[in-house]
Motif scaffolding. Structure first.
Motif, PDB file in Angstrom:
ATOM      1  N   LEU A 331     -14.334 -14.033 -13.702  1.00  0.00           N
ATOM      2  CA  LEU A 331     -14.994 -12.911 -14.157  1.00  0.00           C
ATOM      3  C   LEU A 331     -13.943 -12.189 -15.239  1.00  0.00           C
ATOM      4  N   PRO A 332     -14.418 -11.062 -16.112  1.00  0.00           N
ATOM      5  CA  PRO A 332     -13.568 -10.466 -16.779  1.00  0.00           C
ATOM      6  C   PRO A 332     -12.522  -9.605 -15.763  1.00  0.00           C
ATOM      7  N   LYS A 333     -11.233  -9.385 -16.283  1.00  0.00           N
ATOM      8  CA  LYS A 333     -10.284  -8.968 -15.513  1.00  0.00           C
ATOM      9  C   LYS A 333     -10.596  -7.769 -14.460  1.00  0.00           C
ATOM     10  N   ARG A 334     -10.218  -7.847 -13.240  1.00  0.00           N
ATOM     11  CA  ARG A 334     -10.333  -7.028 -12.184  1.00  0.00           C
ATOM     12  C   ARG A 334      -9.098  -6.260 -11.658  1.00  0.00           C
ATOM     13  N   LEU A 335      -9.007  -5.272 -10.981  1.00  0.00           N
ATOM     14  CA  LEU A 335      -7.873  -4.957 -10.190  1.00  0.00           C
ATOM     15  C   LEU A 335      -8.104  -4.850  -8.620  1.00  0.00           C
ATOM     16  N   SER A 336      -7.224  -5.533  -7.791  1.00  0.00           N
ATOM     17  CA  SER A 336      -7.318  -5.589  -6.594  1.00  0.00           C
ATOM     18  C   SER A 336      -6.403  -4.309  -6.058  1.00  0.00           C
ATOM     19  N   LEU A 337      -6.726  -3.073  -5.932  1.00  0.00           N
ATOM     20  CA  LEU A 337      -5.813  -1.917  -5.718  1.00  0.00           C
ATOM     21  C   LEU A 337      -6.405  -1.274  -4.318  1.00  0.00           C
ATOM     22  N   TYR A 338      -7.531  -1.628  -3.613  1.00  0.00           N
ATOM     23  CA  TYR A 338      -7.575  -1.266  -2.342  1.00  0.00           C
ATOM     24  C   TYR A 338      -7.914  -2.429  -1.610  1.00  0.00           C
ATOM     25  N   GLU A 339      -7.789  -2.346  -0.039  1.00  0.00           N
ATOM     26  CA  GLU A 339      -7.944  -3.573   0.827  1.00  0.00           C
ATOM     27  C   GLU A 339      -9.424  -3.616   1.300  1.00  0.00           C
ATOM     28  N   ASP A 340     -10.122  -2.563   1.455  1.00  0.00           N
ATOM     29  CA  ASP A 340     -11.511  -2.549   2.044  1.00  0.00           C
ATOM     30  C   ASP A 340     -12.588  -2.270   1.054  1.00  0.00           C
ATOM     31  N   ARG A 341     -12.259  -1.248   0.381  1.00  0.00           N
ATOM     32  CA  ARG A 341     -13.362  -0.553  -0.314  1.00  0.00           C
ATOM     33  C   ARG A 341     -12.603   0.370  -1.245  1.00  0.00           C
ATOM     34  N   ASP A 342     -13.323   0.525  -2.486  1.00  0.00           N
ATOM     35  CA  ASP A 342     -12.817   1.372  -3.486  1.00  0.00           C
ATOM     36  C   ASP A 342     -12.428   3.007  -2.765  1.00  0.00           C
ATOM     37  N   GLY A 343     -11.417   3.562  -2.783  1.00  0.00           N
ATOM     38  CA  GLY A 343     -11.147   4.832  -2.234  1.00  0.00           C
ATOM     39  C   GLY A 343     -10.778   4.662  -0.857  1.00  0.00           C
ATOM     40  N   GLY A 344     -10.506   3.474  -0.207  1.00  0.00           N
ATOM     41  CA  GLY A 344     -10.122   3.361   1.104  1.00  0.00           C
ATOM     42  C   GLY A 344      -8.618   3.067   0.961  1.00  0.00           C
ATOM     43  N   GLY A 345      -8.066   2.368   1.894  1.00  0.00           N
ATOM     44  CA  GLY A 345      -6.530   2.221   2.117  1.00  0.00           C
ATOM     45  C   GLY A 345      -6.202   1.533   0.809  1.00  0.00           C
ATOM     46  N   TYR A 346      -5.124   1.629   0.312  1.00  0.00           N
ATOM     47  CA  TYR A 346      -4.367   0.781  -0.657  1.00  0.00           C
ATOM     48  C   TYR A 346      -3.818  -0.552   0.067  1.00  0.00           C
ATOM     49  N   CYS A 347      -3.869  -1.576  -1.059  1.00  0.00           N
ATOM     50  CA  CYS A 347      -3.152  -2.907  -0.562  1.00  0.00           C
ATOM     51  C   CYS A 347      -1.724  -2.634  -0.324  1.00  0.00           C
ATOM     52  N   LYS A 348      -1.352  -3.375   0.627  1.00  0.00           N
ATOM     53  CA  LYS A 348       0.183  -3.159   0.948  1.00  0.00           C
ATOM     54  C   LYS A 348       0.822  -4.394   1.621  1.00  0.00           C
ATOM     55  N   ILE A 349       1.870  -4.609   1.532  1.00  0.00           N
ATOM     56  CA  ILE A 349       2.499  -5.662   2.009  1.00  0.00           C
ATOM     57  C   ILE A 349       2.366  -5.618   3.602  1.00  0.00           C
ATOM     58  N   ASP A 350       1.804  -6.787   4.268  1.00  0.00           N
ATOM     59  CA  ASP A 350       1.641  -6.855   5.557  1.00  0.00           C
ATOM     60  C   ASP A 350       2.698  -7.792   6.177  1.00  0.00           C
ATOM     61  N   THR A 351       3.156  -8.743   5.571  1.00  0.00           N
ATOM     62  CA  THR A 351       4.022  -9.952   6.051  1.00  0.00           C
ATOM     63  C   THR A 351       5.013  -9.827   4.967  1.00  0.00           C
ATOM     64  N   VAL A 352       6.278  -9.503   5.479  1.00  0.00           N
ATOM     65  CA  VAL A 352       7.335  -9.322   4.251  1.00  0.00           C
ATOM     66  C   VAL A 352       7.878 -10.667   3.908  1.00  0.00           C
ATOM     67  N   GLN A 353       8.085 -11.561   4.996  1.00  0.00           N
ATOM     68  CA  GLN A 353       8.471 -12.863   4.711  1.00  0.00           C
ATOM     69  C   GLN A 353       8.098 -13.798   5.636  1.00  0.00           C
ATOM     70  N   SER A 354       7.450 -14.836   4.929  1.00  0.00           N
ATOM     71  CA  SER A 354       7.134 -16.076   5.600  1.00  0.00           C
ATOM     72  C   SER A 354       7.559 -17.289   4.644  1.00  0.00           C
ATOM     73  N   GLY A 355       8.714 -18.163   5.128  1.00  0.00           N
ATOM     74  CA  GLY A 355       8.976 -18.921   4.250  1.00  0.00           C
ATOM     75  C   GLY A 355       9.540 -18.451   2.905  1.00  0.00           C
ATOM     76  N   VAL A 356       8.946 -18.723   1.978  1.00  0.00           N
ATOM     77  CA  VAL A 356       8.959 -18.192   0.581  1.00  0.00           C
ATOM     78  C   VAL A 356       8.109 -17.269   0.108  1.00  0.00           C
TER      79      VAL A 356
END
Length: 421
Positions: A331-356
């Motif tokens: 599809l045309p370009k989209r942003l994944s900014l939130y984890e669950d819904r627009d205006g909910g919790g922001y995307c974040k790092i959950d697992t810092v390191q697993s292999g590379v």
């Protein structure tokens, strides 16, 4: 290679990639930083090139004529999302040209001859696909109009006998949404409700995230597969996944569409954007290692206006905010900014390191392979997305930078300074 066999090859290669993502038992065997979370192995179907269309054969000719208007061939596939025409041969009298356009003329690609025989300055980009001839750049929509623009010729019959004119032996067509869903089962991977929105939805509320997304392009691979690619650094350099570009032949068969995004939030009104072809494959690392491909493009000047991205060559931090621009689901370009819904919790790092890899629950799907994962603190890239599975996974960019730093210029210009080429 067609896209369907490639999916099977990628799945096999993931056996090695998954081994880099240790399970709980392996992690418990040694000392572990509190910021390194446990991670289950990634499923083998999680990395793949999104199958976006198919190749079809035809046999059409555009011949010189002694009288009449411009000659044309119309290729129409109702409901298709794009048409990409392949020429078996194109031989024209100097000054004449063939155009490939959509019916409205929003996109017009012009060729004065076969660019694989003699490149002509000013002609449109093209791709090659392991067979004689070349493919024009795609036109969005379900119809391509191919026109021979030449004056009437009294020697038209002789020119035809000498092989002048155009012969079309096939074309690629893009699946509609129902066909795409059938060819790409699963979402690869939306973690709960899909919170992605058109990038234009964030132009006012998140202007920096919106601006950084400009450097991201949609890759059409071999006329029938989609990934995401993006500019890196100040010079003519781009990055995507190696599973989206396994060889120099893949690069020659790829086109990259910048600015393919909706003009209004939720408006389904994408711009045609700017399409360029691949130039030189500079360095790759396989899916079983870091899964990146560094390359350059032709007509670099035409895409410089869309900006570039820089690498944040450090390790991710637990819970730091991130975001992912890309072309999931073709599809045309989209942003994944939130984890669950627009205006909910922001995307974040959950697992810092697993292999590379580093892990997150930002929504992604088929077509997002190769997307940049940006840190909100710096608006620079900290990972290269390449695997789904919830959590989804990106190669830590610190590892990629260690291998490509000598090939890119990763120095942002000083505030107020002009950006170099």
């Amino acid at each position: 290679m067609s896209l369907r066999p490639r999916v099977l090859i990628i799945a096999a290669a993931l056996a090695a990639a998954a081994s880099a993502l240790p399970g709980p038992a392996a992690q418990a065997a040694g000392a572990r930083s509190p910021n390194v979370a446990e991670a289950a192995p990634v499923p083998a179907a999680a990395a793949r090139v999104s199958v976006a269309g198919e190749e079809k054969t035809t046999d059409a000719e555009l011949r010189y004529a002694a009288a009449g208007r411009a000659r044309r061939v119309v290729i129409r596939e109702p409901g298709s999302t794009y048409v990409k025409v392949h020429f078996a041969s194109l031989r024209l009298v100097p000054g004449d040209r063939v155009t490939v356009a959509d019916p409205a003329g929003r996109e017009v690609h012009t060729y004065h001859g076969d660019p694989t025989v003699r490149p002509i300055p000013g002609d449109s980009a093209h791709t090659v696909h392991g067979e004689p001839g070349f493919a024009a750049m795609s036109v969005d929509g379900d119809t391509a109009v191919v026109t021979l623009r030449a004056a009437p010729r009294q020697d038209a019959a002789a020119l035809t006998r000498q092989g002048f004119g155009a012969r079309i032996d096939g074309y690629y067509r893009g699946f509609d949404q129902a066909e795409w869903a059938a060819a790409n089962p699963g979402t690869f991977s939306v973690c709960g409700p899909d919170a992605r929105r058109d990038v234009s939805c964030y132009q006012t509320s998140h202007p920096t995230e919106y601006a950084r997304a400009g450097a991201v392009a949609r890759q059409l691979l071999n006329g029938a597969g989609y990934c995401t690619a993006w500019r890196v650094g100040n010079t003519n350099r781009m990055l995507t996944n190696q599973h989206c570009m396994e060889s120099a032949a893949d690069l020659r068969a790829s086109e990259f569409q910048f600015d393919y995004q909706c003009a209004t939030c939720g408006g389904n009104d994408p711009r045609p954007g700017t399409k360029v072809s691949g130039a030189e494959l500079l360095k790759v690392s396989p899916l079983s290692a870091l899964d990146y491909a560094l390359f350059s493009v032709n007509d670099f000047a035409s895409i410089q206006k869309f900006g570039t991205l820089y690498l944040d060559a450090r390790e991710p931090v637990a819970q730091e905010r991130i975001y992912i621009p890309g072309h999931g689901d073709t599809l045309p370009k989209r942003l994944s900014l939130y984890e669950d819904r627009d205006g909910g919790g922001y995307c974040k790092i959950d697992t810092v390191q697993s292999g590379v890899n580093t892990g997150y629950r930002c929504d992604t799907s088929g077509g997002n392979s190769g997307s940049p994962v940006l840190a909100a603190s710096s608006h620079k890239v900290i990972a290269l997305h390449h695997l789904g599975g919830c959590p989804n996974w990106g190669t830590r960019i610190s590892r990629v930078n260690a291998e490509i730093s000598g090939l890119i210029d990763n120095r942002p210009p000083a505030p107020g300074a002009a950006r170099t080429s």
